[in-house]
Design a protein around this motif. Sequence first.
Motif, short mmCIF file in Angstrom:
data_model
loop_
_atom_site.label_atom_id
_atom_site.label_comp_id
_atom_site.label_asym_id
_atom_site.label_seq_id
_atom_site.Cartn_x
_atom_site.Cartn_y
_atom_site.Cartn_z
N VAL A 67 -64.67 16.42 -25.41
CA VAL A 67 -65.04 17.82 -25.26
C VAL A 67 -66.20 18.10 -26.20
O VAL A 67 -66.34 17.49 -27.26
N THR A 87 -66.73 24.69 -22.16
CA THR A 87 -65.87 23.74 -21.44
C THR A 87 -66.63 22.47 -21.07
O THR A 87 -66.19 21.69 -20.24
N ARG A 119 -68.10 18.73 -21.14
CA ARG A 119 -67.61 17.42 -21.57
C ARG A 119 -68.82 16.57 -21.92
O ARG A 119 -69.88 16.71 -21.30
#
Length: 110
Positions: free
Chosen positions: A40, A49, A51
Amino acid sequence: MGMTRREERIAENESFFREVNERIDEVLTATVDREMIRFVCECGDSSCTERIPMTHDEYEAVRLESTTFAVHPGHVIPDVETVVLETDRFSVVRKQGDAADVVEDTDPRS
Ligand SMILES: [Zn+2]
């Protein structure tokens, strides 16, 4: 000279995401080893959010220091942290001053 509430919140968010990544690293390294792990983003935005694909070894290099964090390119907050490494997949930022104390105190490995 203390830290502003904003700087503190940013440092706390980064520390929280780092803890999440510690668990991702623990669980996934055992199974996928040298492959890319989707960590993350450890930026200061609590709603982030994103990645970031990194190998276990790349992540370990960031974790060698308590004050460095891996973030998605473009998620650097330039007035509260310094970029120490930039790749096309992730950037590494370093915390300084009081914020460095916060992230050192919350390092699960220290
Ligand atoms: Zn982010």
